[in-house]
Design an enzyme around this catalytic site. Structure first.
Site, PDB file in Angstrom:
ATOM      1  N   CYS A   1       4.520  17.538  42.462  1.00 52.63           N
ATOM      2  CA  CYS A   1       5.545  17.194  42.536  1.00 52.63           C
ATOM      3  C   CYS A   1       5.526  17.846  44.044  1.00 52.63           C
ATOM      4  O   CYS A   1       4.848  18.882  44.886  1.00 52.63           O
ATOM      5  CB  CYS A   1       6.219  17.909  41.614  1.00 52.63           C
ATOM      6  SG  CYS A   1       5.869  17.485  39.796  1.00 52.63           S
TER       7      CYS A   1
ATOM      8  N   CYS B   1      11.938  29.463  41.296  1.00 52.16           N
ATOM      9  CA  CYS B   1      12.151  27.387  40.944  1.00 52.16           C
ATOM     10  C   CYS B   1      11.136  27.131  42.355  1.00 52.16           C
ATOM     11  O   CYS B   1      11.463  26.652  42.814  1.00 52.16           O
ATOM     12  CB  CYS B   1      12.862  26.834  40.372  1.00 52.16           C
ATOM     13  SG  CYS B   1      13.023  25.927  39.305  1.00 52.16           S
TER      14      CYS B   1
ATOM     15  N   CYS C   1      -1.409  23.170  39.125  1.00 47.20           N
ATOM     16  CA  CYS C   1      -0.879  22.185  39.062  1.00 47.20           C
ATOM     17  C   CYS C   1      -1.337  20.604  38.937  1.00 47.20           C
ATOM     18  O   CYS C   1      -1.859  20.946  40.640  1.00 47.20           O
ATOM     19  CB  CYS C   1       0.474  22.641  38.713  1.00 47.20           C
ATOM     20  SG  CYS C   1       1.375  20.762  37.564  1.00 47.20           S
TER      21      CYS C   1
ATOM     22  N   GLU D   1       1.002  34.508  38.214  1.00 45.15           N
ATOM     23  CA  GLU D   1       2.589  35.306  38.539  1.00 45.15           C
ATOM     24  C   GLU D   1       3.396  34.504  37.468  1.00 45.15           C
ATOM     25  O   GLU D   1       3.948  33.758  36.999  1.00 45.15           O
ATOM     26  CB  GLU D   1       3.303  34.177  40.036  1.00 45.15           C
ATOM     27  CG  GLU D   1       1.588  35.065  41.171  1.00 45.15           C
ATOM     28  CD  GLU D   1       2.723  33.922  42.397  1.00 45.15           C
ATOM     29  OE1 GLU D   1       3.246  32.801  42.442  1.00 45.15           O
ATOM     30  OE2 GLU D   1       1.727  34.826  43.256  1.00 45.15           O
TER      31      GLU D   1
ATOM     32  N   SER E   1       9.523  23.210  29.126  1.00 47.53           N
ATOM     33  CA  SER E   1       9.759  22.595  30.902  1.00 47.53           C
ATOM     34  C   SER E   1       9.040  21.413  30.910  1.00 47.53           C
ATOM     35  O   SER E   1       7.527  21.384  31.201  1.00 47.53           O
ATOM     36  CB  SER E   1      10.190  23.655  31.724  1.00 47.53           C
ATOM     37  OG  SER E   1      10.240  22.391  32.770  1.00 47.53           O
TER      38      SER E   1
ATOM     39  N   CYS F   1       7.442  20.864  45.209  1.00 50.43           N
ATOM     40  CA  CYS F   1       6.805  22.382  43.947  1.00 50.43           C
ATOM     41  C   CYS F   1       5.656  23.228  45.055  1.00 50.43           C
ATOM     42  O   CYS F   1       4.220  22.178  45.525  1.00 50.43           O
ATOM     43  CB  CYS F   1       6.727  22.101  43.706  1.00 50.43           C
ATOM     44  SG  CYS F   1       5.682  23.552  41.969  1.00 50.43           S
TER      45      CYS F   1
ATOM     46  N   CYS G   1       9.627  34.327  32.548  1.00 49.52           N
ATOM     47  CA  CYS G   1       9.359  33.003  33.156  1.00 49.52           C
ATOM     48  C   CYS G   1       7.665  32.394  32.968  1.00 49.52           C
ATOM     49  O   CYS G   1       7.334  33.919  34.160  1.00 49.52           O
ATOM     50  CB  CYS G   1       9.488  31.818  34.158  1.00 49.52           C
ATOM     51  SG  CYS G   1       9.079  30.769  34.928  1.00 49.52           S
TER      52      CYS G   1
HETATM   53  S1  SF4 Z   1       7.106  21.696  39.684  1.00 49.02           S
HETATM   54 FE1  SF4 Z   1       5.589  21.919  37.673  1.00 49.02          FE
HETATM   55  S2  SF4 Z   1       5.042  20.231  37.540  1.00 49.02           S
HETATM   56 FE2  SF4 Z   1       5.599  19.789  39.011  1.00 49.02          FE
HETATM   57  S3  SF4 Z   1       3.664  20.417  40.419  1.00 49.02           S
HETATM   58 FE3  SF4 Z   1       4.618  22.446  40.121  1.00 49.02          FE
HETATM   59  S4  SF4 Z   1       4.054  23.493  38.707  1.00 49.02           S
HETATM   60 FE4  SF4 Z   1       3.443  21.312  38.190  1.00 49.02          FE
END
Ligand code: SF4
Length: 362
Positions: free
Chosen positions: A114, A333, A110, A90, A193, A117, A103
């Site tokens: 986090c 985000c 990932c 995406e 980032s 997220c 972006c």
């Molecule tokens: S914020 Fe960034 S580093 Fe953290 S889990 Fe999501 S994609 Fe991964």
């Protein structure tokens, strides 16, 4: 057939040289593809026809198929691009008054995990190749051109994945995106980032992109709860890197701080953050949390956000409140990748009238 978008100019020169052809043909190809935006070898008229035919058999200039396109009320657009092995990447296009920011993602899923997220919930599938990273930019450019819209001017590596966890491919993609014979993007137009993998940042900051570090807490206990990677790359290690970073006013590090209700949004948190960053050349982006049915946190009230913001201003920091774009289409985000969890954008996501980031410079 090799994917053209994964080749740096020097690698392309080597491949063309190996054919016994003039190396400057590589630069001509770069200009056609990246500078002129022409993806058809047959139209590259300053290259002999026989050579064009060789190139068209050697290199693929295919963009990525667009499986879905979702337009947000705030003017941003999320595109779902399909890889050759049927994964979905995406990307989010965010037009502003004087620029268009794209972006891009660096991984499918990932492994940083986090807690705030959605991408972190997917787990790690694989790294994106350099061709797939650059391919996102070229596909978005083609999409905008066909739609008669303004082209991409800025790129942020803030999509799915941790760029420093895919450092070789990200470094190659940066070389391609910044090449003067191609897109010629300056360091100020590209932001990397990271959750703070400082070893990678030390290597890549030499490549001169703007560095953003996702901090989100000023104490290790809270940060480790939000971001498990903090147990390896603690706040102390990040601060050592930040204090040693030789940036100018323009290249100073940006610290991103996602404000989460009841977790890191109190005045005590603001004070801890200010104490931590005092003496560090930096900018702070405050990002009110984007809720999702796949994560457990809440967004603070606007008054709380303003109070946090005001405190930092009074401590003479450069602070921006940055409301993410594309929340209503799952493009904001921390929201990318809902499709992997079987979900659609959260209909309860807050309305996203365009919010002017209030920038205050000390
Ligand atoms: S914020 Fe960034 S580093 Fe953290 S889990 Fe999501 S994609 Fe991964």
């Amino acid at each position: 057939m090799e994917e053209f978008f994964g080749l740096t100019l020097s690698r392309l020169e080597a491949q063309i040289g190996a054919l016994g052809k003039e190396k400057y043909r590589a630069r001509q190809l770069f200009r056609w593809v990246y500078n002129q935006g022409n993806l058809d070898f047959r139209e590259m008229t300053n290259i002999p026809k026989s050579l064009r035919s060789v190139f068209s058999e050697m290199f693929s200039l295919d963009t990525m198929p667009i499986a879905e396109e979702r337009s947000s009320r705030d003017g941003s657009t999320k595109l779902a691009l399909v890889t050759r092995d049927a994964h979905v990447i995406e990307v989010v296009i965010m037009p502003e008054k004087s620029r268009v920011t794209l972006c891009v993602s660096t991984q499918i899923g990932c492994r940083m995990g986090c807690r705030f997220c959605v991408t972190g919930k997917i787990g790690f599938k694989r790294n994106l190749s350099a061709a797939e990273i650059v391919g996102q930019v070229i596909t978005a450019r083609e999409y905008l051109r066909k739609a008669g819209k303004s082209p991409v001017t800025n790129i942020v590596f803030m999509g799915m994945g941790e760029p420093m966890d895919n450092i070789d491919n990200v470094a190659t993609a940066l070389d391609i995106l910044k090449d003067q014979s191609g897109l010629d993007l300056s360091y100020r137009k590209i932001t990397l980032s990271s959750v703070g993998l400082v070893d990678g940042l030390k290597t890549l900051s030499a490549k001169s992109a703007v560095i953003a570090i996702s901090l989100n807490a000023a104490d290790d206990e809270t940060r480790s709860m939000l971001m498990p990677i903090n147990r390896l790359y603690s706040i102390g290690r990040i601060m050592d890197f930040a204090r040693g970073f030789k940036g100018t006013k323009r290249t100073r590090i940006t610290f991103e701080y996602i404000l989460i209700k009841g977790v890191n949004d109190s005045l005590d948190d603001a004070k801890r953050l200010a104490d931590l960053l005092t003496g560090v050349k930096c900018k702070i982006n405050l990002i009110p949390y984007n809720p999702s049915s796949y994560t457990e946190f809440e967004r603070p009230e606007r008054g709380e956000v303003d109070r946090f913001h005001q405190y930092l201003i009074e401590r003479y920091f450069t602070v921006i409140i940055r409301d993410s774009r594309g929340q209503d289409v799952g493009g904001a985000c921390g929201q990318l990748g809902m499709g992997y969890l079987g979900g659609a954008p959260d209909p309860a996501a807050p309305d996203t009238k365009e919010t002017t980031a209030s920038e205050v410079t000390s």
